[in-house]
Design a protein around this motif. Structure first.
Motif, short mmCIF file in Angstrom:
data_model
loop_
_atom_site.label_atom_id
_atom_site.label_comp_id
_atom_site.label_asym_id
_atom_site.label_seq_id
_atom_site.Cartn_x
_atom_site.Cartn_y
_atom_site.Cartn_z
N VAL A 172 0.96 -1.35 -0.20
CA VAL A 172 -0.14 0.28 0.26
C VAL A 172 0.93 1.35 -0.44
O VAL A 172 0.58 2.39 -1.11
N ALA A 173 1.79 1.76 0.81
CA ALA A 173 2.67 2.45 1.25
C ALA A 173 3.86 2.79 -0.27
O ALA A 173 3.68 3.76 -0.54
N VAL A 174 3.98 1.72 -1.29
CA VAL A 174 4.92 1.82 -2.09
C VAL A 174 3.97 2.09 -3.33
O VAL A 174 4.86 3.03 -4.11
N THR A 175 2.82 1.09 -2.80
CA THR A 175 1.98 2.02 -3.64
C THR A 175 1.87 3.34 -4.36
O THR A 175 1.50 4.04 -4.91
N VAL A 176 1.05 4.54 -3.25
CA VAL A 176 0.29 5.47 -3.26
C VAL A 176 2.08 6.35 -3.22
O VAL A 176 1.75 7.28 -4.09
N VAL A 177 2.99 5.93 -3.04
CA VAL A 177 4.40 6.74 -3.27
C VAL A 177 4.37 6.87 -4.57
O VAL A 177 5.30 7.52 -5.65
N LEU A 178 4.18 5.73 -5.58
CA LEU A 178 4.31 5.12 -6.91
C LEU A 178 3.73 5.89 -7.82
O LEU A 178 3.96 7.08 -8.72
N LEU A 179 1.92 6.73 -7.49
CA LEU A 179 1.04 7.41 -7.67
C LEU A 179 1.25 8.82 -7.92
O LEU A 179 1.24 9.23 -8.31
N GLU A 180 1.96 9.42 -6.31
CA GLU A 180 2.42 10.05 -6.27
C GLU A 180 3.24 10.97 -7.22
O GLU A 180 4.03 11.99 -7.21
N LEU A 185 2.46 5.17 -14.38
CA LEU A 185 3.13 3.34 -13.77
C LEU A 185 2.71 3.49 -12.38
O LEU A 185 2.44 1.69 -12.02
N GLY A 186 2.46 4.17 -11.47
CA GLY A 186 1.20 3.81 -10.23
C GLY A 186 0.09 3.04 -10.55
O GLY A 186 -0.41 1.79 -9.89
N LEU A 187 -0.71 3.76 -11.28
CA LEU A 187 -1.74 2.72 -11.85
C LEU A 187 -1.66 1.57 -12.37
O LEU A 187 -2.59 0.58 -12.37
N VAL A 188 -0.15 1.09 -13.09
CA VAL A 188 -0.03 -0.03 -13.56
C VAL A 188 0.10 -0.40 -12.41
O VAL A 188 -0.13 -2.28 -12.48
N ALA A 280 5.02 -6.71 -14.42
CA ALA A 280 4.62 -5.55 -14.13
C ALA A 280 5.61 -4.41 -14.37
O ALA A 280 5.90 -3.22 -14.88
N VAL A 281 7.04 -5.49 -13.57
CA VAL A 281 7.92 -4.20 -13.81
C VAL A 281 8.91 -4.06 -15.35
O VAL A 281 8.72 -2.61 -15.75
N VAL A 282 8.30 -5.10 -15.81
CA VAL A 282 8.45 -4.84 -17.16
C VAL A 282 7.78 -3.85 -18.34
O VAL A 282 7.86 -2.95 -18.69
N VAL A 283 6.25 -3.65 -17.59
CA VAL A 283 5.77 -2.77 -17.95
C VAL A 283 5.94 -1.30 -17.68
O VAL A 283 6.21 -0.72 -18.28
N VAL A 284 6.23 -1.21 -16.36
CA VAL A 284 6.88 -0.22 -16.29
C VAL A 284 7.92 0.81 -16.28
O VAL A 284 8.21 1.57 -16.83
N LEU A 285 8.67 -0.47 -16.47
CA LEU A 285 10.36 0.04 -17.57
C LEU A 285 10.37 0.86 -19.12
O LEU A 285 10.61 1.75 -19.47
N LEU A 286 9.09 -0.16 -19.04
CA LEU A 286 8.33 0.68 -20.64
C LEU A 286 8.46 1.71 -20.83
O LEU A 286 8.48 2.48 -21.84
N LEU A 287 7.25 2.15 -20.03
CA LEU A 287 6.66 3.31 -19.74
C LEU A 287 7.54 3.91 -19.32
O LEU A 287 6.92 5.55 -19.70
#
Length: 605
Positions: A172-180, A185-188, A280-287
């Motif tokens: 949860v914490a990491v997802t919030v940080v990523l969205l921020e 990418l946080g949405l992914v 998810a890592v592959v998608v994040v790296l690409l985007l």
């Protein structure tokens, strides 16, 4: 029974023991009902949770420091801030390691103490349960619950529960940080959580059933192993080692097949959990690369994003292992609560007899085994044993003699009527006190894996050496002095190294040593040879002259120890009198003892 303050709450459902082969529902409620064992360690749990949450905060902070280091000094070519930021990252790493060490140290102490308390209470509860319970349950099932199931609960309480909370908080914490940091990418990451939640629910419902099957089959296998070890002499004497081995092999094969089914289910789930974060890592790296190219994301943010994303791989991948552990713990808790929820129908009174005389009376006693309440074993039994009197109970096989003797120390309770000792209903007596007043020697004696001395003093721990020697002489058990280390020799489990007669003599010496007000002998001399039996009977006459004796007898020689004889037929005492009187007037009694009486006459002539 006395238990420590961590004992679970009394059962709220019907105390009748459920069928151990019918799995009860296992869920969070099972573990929740054992929460009392965690209360004494609330401080430890608070420290564990606090250090875990701080550790999550530190783990999230390190990538952010990395982002500042890349986007600041490295990108701008400023070297002065590199050292402070590098030292800060190092300090955060050291802090995370120290927090982990503190958490594990506190965790190990608290969880092991919890397991010890549970094991203590479980064993104490088993000791307090009546014979009706132990006659229904396989010993292997009880052993499995006291070992494997407690270990499963300990592992989950010490590792799974904490890491389940940590991993959820971290995700949860990491997802919030990523969205921020960069919401696309946080949405992914957030979207990737949806199939994990769906699959976890399906996995949980299937895994709990197969976990129960595995744990029950482990208990069955333990029973097979124990029976094979305890009955090894019978197995070998009939040459049936292959047959017993085949039975064990079938049980082991069933456990193997069920365990493999469990492994296949877990493997499919864990494989899926490994694939999702990697995709998810592959998608994040690409985007992320596209975002950097468009200027929407800095290189430092991308590195921090990838680092944070990788930090979620372990929590997600471990989710399958933790969920599997939680289901095993829930099933284990349900199995243990089956025992804790079983209430003894033999409740102790509070009265005590300060100067016991040994006046034992059966008043209109009815008895049926709890498992067969419609089939009475004893009906309307009346028998009065005066203080210091010895009464022999004689009857055909299955007439209820052993059941009658089991009522005296309250191994079972009467179904009707009552048994009194010195005018007091034995149900009103303190149970431990009653069993110091009554000592029993059984036909099939049980000896424990301890020294001969410890076996002898089981019913009287404060016995002196002189008392022990006297009891040994009465029971003609002098062979214990010739053992390699005398009375300190460990005689082995079930006393298998001794003959049947030796085990009976030790059990008889143990009962005599207790110096009870009432001595119950359940065909205790059946395994003795004629010569030894005569010596034992001669010594027993001295002992029985000072105590009340109830003897189950099949031999005419044993009957002669008694002042009176009671004939038990079809659960009812039909005649009471002296041996010679019954022999002369009761044909049924004469038929029971006629053959043995002829043998006695031949021995005497």
């Amino acid at each position: 029974m006395s238990t420590n303050s961590t004992s679970p709450a009394p059962a709220t459902r019907d105390p009748q023991q459920p069928d151990p082969d019918s799995p009860p529902p296992a869920g969070v409620h099972s573990l929740w009902r054992l929460r009392g064992y965690l209360r004494p360690h609330a401080w430890a749990m608070a420290i564990m949770l606090a250090t875990a949450l701080l550790g999550v905060g530190v783990a999230v902070a390190i990538p952010l420091v990395t982002r500042a280091l890349i986007d600041g000094p490295i990108t701008q070519g400023e070297l002065d801030p590199v050292l402070p930021l590098g030292l800060l990252a190092l300090a955060l790493g050291v802090t995370e390691a120290l927090l982990m060490w503190l958490r594990r140290w506190v965790q190990s102490s608290a969880v092991l103490s919890m397991e010890t308390a549970m094991r203590h209470d479980l064993y104490a509860h088993l000791q307090a349960l009546p014979m009706a319970f132990h006659s229904r349950w396989q010993s292997g099932q009880l052993l499995s619950r006291a070992t494997t199931d407690l270990s499963a609960i300990r592992r989950f309480a010490g590792f799974g529960l904490l890491f389940l909370l940590i991993n959820i908080v971290q995700v949860v914490a990491v997802t919030v940080v990523l969205l921020e940091m960069y919401w696309p990418l946080g949405l992914v990451v957030a979207v990737a959580a949806a199939p994990i939640v769906w699959l976890s629910r399906r996995f949980e419902s299937r895994y709990v059933l197969i976990s129960r099957r595995v744990q029950d089959e482990q208990g069955d296998l333990a029973t097979r192993a124990e029976e094979g070890a305890v009955g090894i002499r019978v197995v070998k004497s009939f040459g049936r080692s292959d047959y017993i081995s085949d039975q064990y092999e079938r049980a082991a094969r069933a456990l193997h097949d069920t365990s493999m089914e469990k492994v296949r289910l877990a493997a499919r789930f864990w494989t899926f959990l490994d694939v999702i974060p990697n995709l998810a890592v592959v998608v994040v790296l690409l985007l992320g690369a596209i975002g950097v190219g468009r200027g929407e994301l800095t290189p430092g943010e991308l590195v921090a994003f990838i680092t944070l994303m990788l930090s979620l791989v372990w929590p997600v991948a471990a989710l399958g292992y933790i969920l599997a552990m939680s289901q095993e713990a829930m099933t284990a808790a349900a199995r243990i609560l089956e025992i804790f929820d079983t209430r003894s129908d033999i409740t102790a009174g509070t009265r005590r007899i300060e100067e016991a005389r040994g006046h034992l009376v059966f008043e209109r006693v009815d008895f049926a085994f709890p498992d067969a309440p419609g089939e009475p074993v004893l009906r309307g039994v009346d028998l009065d044993l005066r203080p210091g009197e010895t009464v022999a109970v004689v009857g055909a096989t299955g007439s209820g003699k052993t059941a009658l003797t089991a009522l005296v120390p309250r191994l079972y309770d009467v179904s009707g009527g009552r048994v009194t000792l010195d005018g007091v209903d034995i149900r009103d007596l303190d149970l431990d006190h009653l069993r110091t007043l009554v000592a029993t020697a059984f036909e099939d004696p049980t000896l424990f894996s301890m020294s001969a001395r410890e076996n002898l003093t089981l019913g009287r721990a404060d016995a002196s050496d002189a008392d022990i020697d006297e009891a040994i002489d009465i029971a003609q058990a002098g062979f214990v002095r010739d053992l390699p280390w005398g009375l300190d020799t460990r005689i082995g489990e079930q006393g298998m190294a001794l003959s049947g007669g030796q085990r009976q003599r030790l059990a008889l010496a143990r009962a005599v040593l207790a110096r009870p007000a009432v001595l119950v002998l359940d065909d205790t001399l059946s395994a003795l040879d004629v010569h030894t039996e005569m010596l034992v009977e001669e010594a027993l006459r001295r002992v029985l002259s000072g105590t009340t004796g109830l003897i189950v007898a099949h031999r005419a020689s044993t009957v002669l120890l008694a002042d009176r004889v009671a004939l038990l037929q079809d659960g009812t005492i039909t005649h009471v009198g002296e041996h010679s009187e019954l022999m002369a007037t009761v044909p049924a009694y004469r038929e029971l003892l006629a053959a043995d009486a002829d043998v006695e006459e031949e021995v005497a002539s």
